[in-house]
Design a protein around this motif. Structure first.
Motif, short mmCIF file in Angstrom:
data_model
loop_
_atom_site.label_atom_id
_atom_site.label_comp_id
_atom_site.label_asym_id
_atom_site.label_seq_id
_atom_site.Cartn_x
_atom_site.Cartn_y
_atom_site.Cartn_z
N GLN A 28 45.53 46.41 47.32
CA GLN A 28 44.40 47.32 47.29
C GLN A 28 43.60 47.21 45.99
OE1 GLN A 28 45.58 51.31 47.99
NE2 GLN A 28 43.61 51.91 48.85
N ASN A 29 44.29 46.93 44.88
CA ASN A 29 43.63 46.85 43.58
C ASN A 29 42.54 45.78 43.58
OD1 ASN A 29 43.62 47.79 40.77
ND2 ASN A 29 44.18 45.68 40.30
N VAL A 30 42.82 44.65 44.20
CA VAL A 30 41.86 43.54 44.24
C VAL A 30 40.62 43.91 45.05
CG1 VAL A 30 41.69 41.51 45.76
CG2 VAL A 30 43.04 41.39 43.72
N ASN A 31 40.79 44.73 46.06
CA ASN A 31 39.68 45.07 46.95
C ASN A 31 38.74 46.13 46.41
OD1 ASN A 31 40.69 43.28 48.84
ND2 ASN A 31 42.02 44.82 49.74
N LYS A 32 39.15 46.85 45.38
CA LYS A 32 38.30 47.96 44.93
C LYS A 32 37.95 47.94 43.45
CE LYS A 32 42.04 51.26 44.20
NZ LYS A 32 42.54 52.57 44.49
N VAL A 33 38.54 47.06 42.67
CA VAL A 33 38.30 47.06 41.23
C VAL A 33 37.70 45.73 40.80
CG1 VAL A 33 39.38 47.36 38.97
CG2 VAL A 33 40.27 48.60 40.93
N ASN A 34 36.65 45.78 39.98
CA ASN A 34 36.01 44.57 39.46
C ASN A 34 36.71 44.12 38.18
OD1 ASN A 34 34.10 44.60 41.49
ND2 ASN A 34 32.66 45.82 40.31
N THR A 35 37.73 43.29 38.33
CA THR A 35 38.50 42.88 37.16
C THR A 35 38.17 41.47 36.68
OG1 THR A 35 40.29 42.16 38.60
CG2 THR A 35 40.46 44.37 37.67
N LYS A 36 37.58 40.67 37.52
CA LYS A 36 37.22 39.30 37.12
C LYS A 36 36.05 39.38 36.14
CE LYS A 36 35.20 35.20 39.27
NZ LYS A 36 34.90 34.62 40.58
N MET A 37 36.16 38.66 35.01
CA MET A 37 35.10 38.68 34.01
C MET A 37 34.53 37.27 33.86
SD MET A 37 34.77 41.77 33.07
CE MET A 37 33.85 41.81 31.57
N THR A 38 33.20 37.19 33.83
CA THR A 38 32.51 35.93 33.61
C THR A 38 31.72 36.04 32.31
OG1 THR A 38 32.30 35.67 35.99
CG2 THR A 38 30.95 34.23 34.62
N LEU A 39 32.00 35.13 31.38
CA LEU A 39 31.31 35.10 30.10
C LEU A 39 30.13 34.15 30.20
CD1 LEU A 39 32.84 34.89 26.62
CD2 LEU A 39 31.36 33.06 27.31
N PHE A 40 28.97 34.56 29.70
CA PHE A 40 27.78 33.72 29.68
C PHE A 40 27.33 33.52 28.24
CE2 PHE A 40 27.62 35.67 33.86
CZ PHE A 40 27.37 34.57 34.67
N PHE A 41 26.99 32.28 27.90
CA PHE A 41 26.50 31.95 26.56
C PHE A 41 25.31 31.02 26.71
CE2 PHE A 41 26.77 29.01 22.86
CZ PHE A 41 26.36 29.91 21.89
#
Length: 138
Positions: A28-41
């Motif tokens: 359930q955690n994967v379906n409702k929480v935005n945990t993936k982070m993408t860094l932009f430079f």
């Protein structure tokens, strides 16, 4: 400040982050929480980089840079945004440090005459062994 090496540090305001949903198992955690982070430079418009450094980064990390000139790094191995953000920053610093490191030029070497002779003798010996395995010709 993000320390890349002893000569280069990048201010925090030059990198930006975007959060999104992680893939893979996690319930359930994967379906409702935005945990993936993408860094932009933004490599092209960064005031911290010299033109030579930009060129080297573009050459070595070209597959990670999109058409707009942004270097992006994703992190989704942890369960929290903060841990993924920290992991992306560490990976960013390591990638830039590796890309900016000067490589030693390769020295041309030649095989020794004795080694060349040994190789040819072994080749001839193997050919003779294989020849002896053949049926005699009538």
């Amino acid at each position: 400040m993000i320390e890349i090496n002893s000569h280069l540090t990048i201010p925090d305001n030059e990198v930006s982050f975007k959060a999104s949903r992680s893939g893979g198992p996690g319930g359930q955690n994967v379906n409702k929480v935005n945990t993936k982070m993408t860094l932009f430079f933004d490599v092209d418009s960064s005031p911290s980089l010299s033109e030579a450094q930009r060129k080297r980064i573009r050459h070595r990390l070209g597959n990670r840079i999109n058409k707009e000139g942004f270097l992006y790094i994703e992190s989704q191995e942890h369960r929290t945004q903060k841990a993924n953000r920290d992991a992306a920053l560490i990976r960013f610093a390591n990638l830039l440090a590796a890309a900016l490191k000067k490589r030693k030029p390769r020295k041309k070497t030649r095989i020794s005459k004795a080694a060349h002779e040994r190789r040819l003798k072994e080749k001839a010996r193997r050919a003779e062994v294989k020849k002896l395995r053949q049926n005699p010709q009538p």
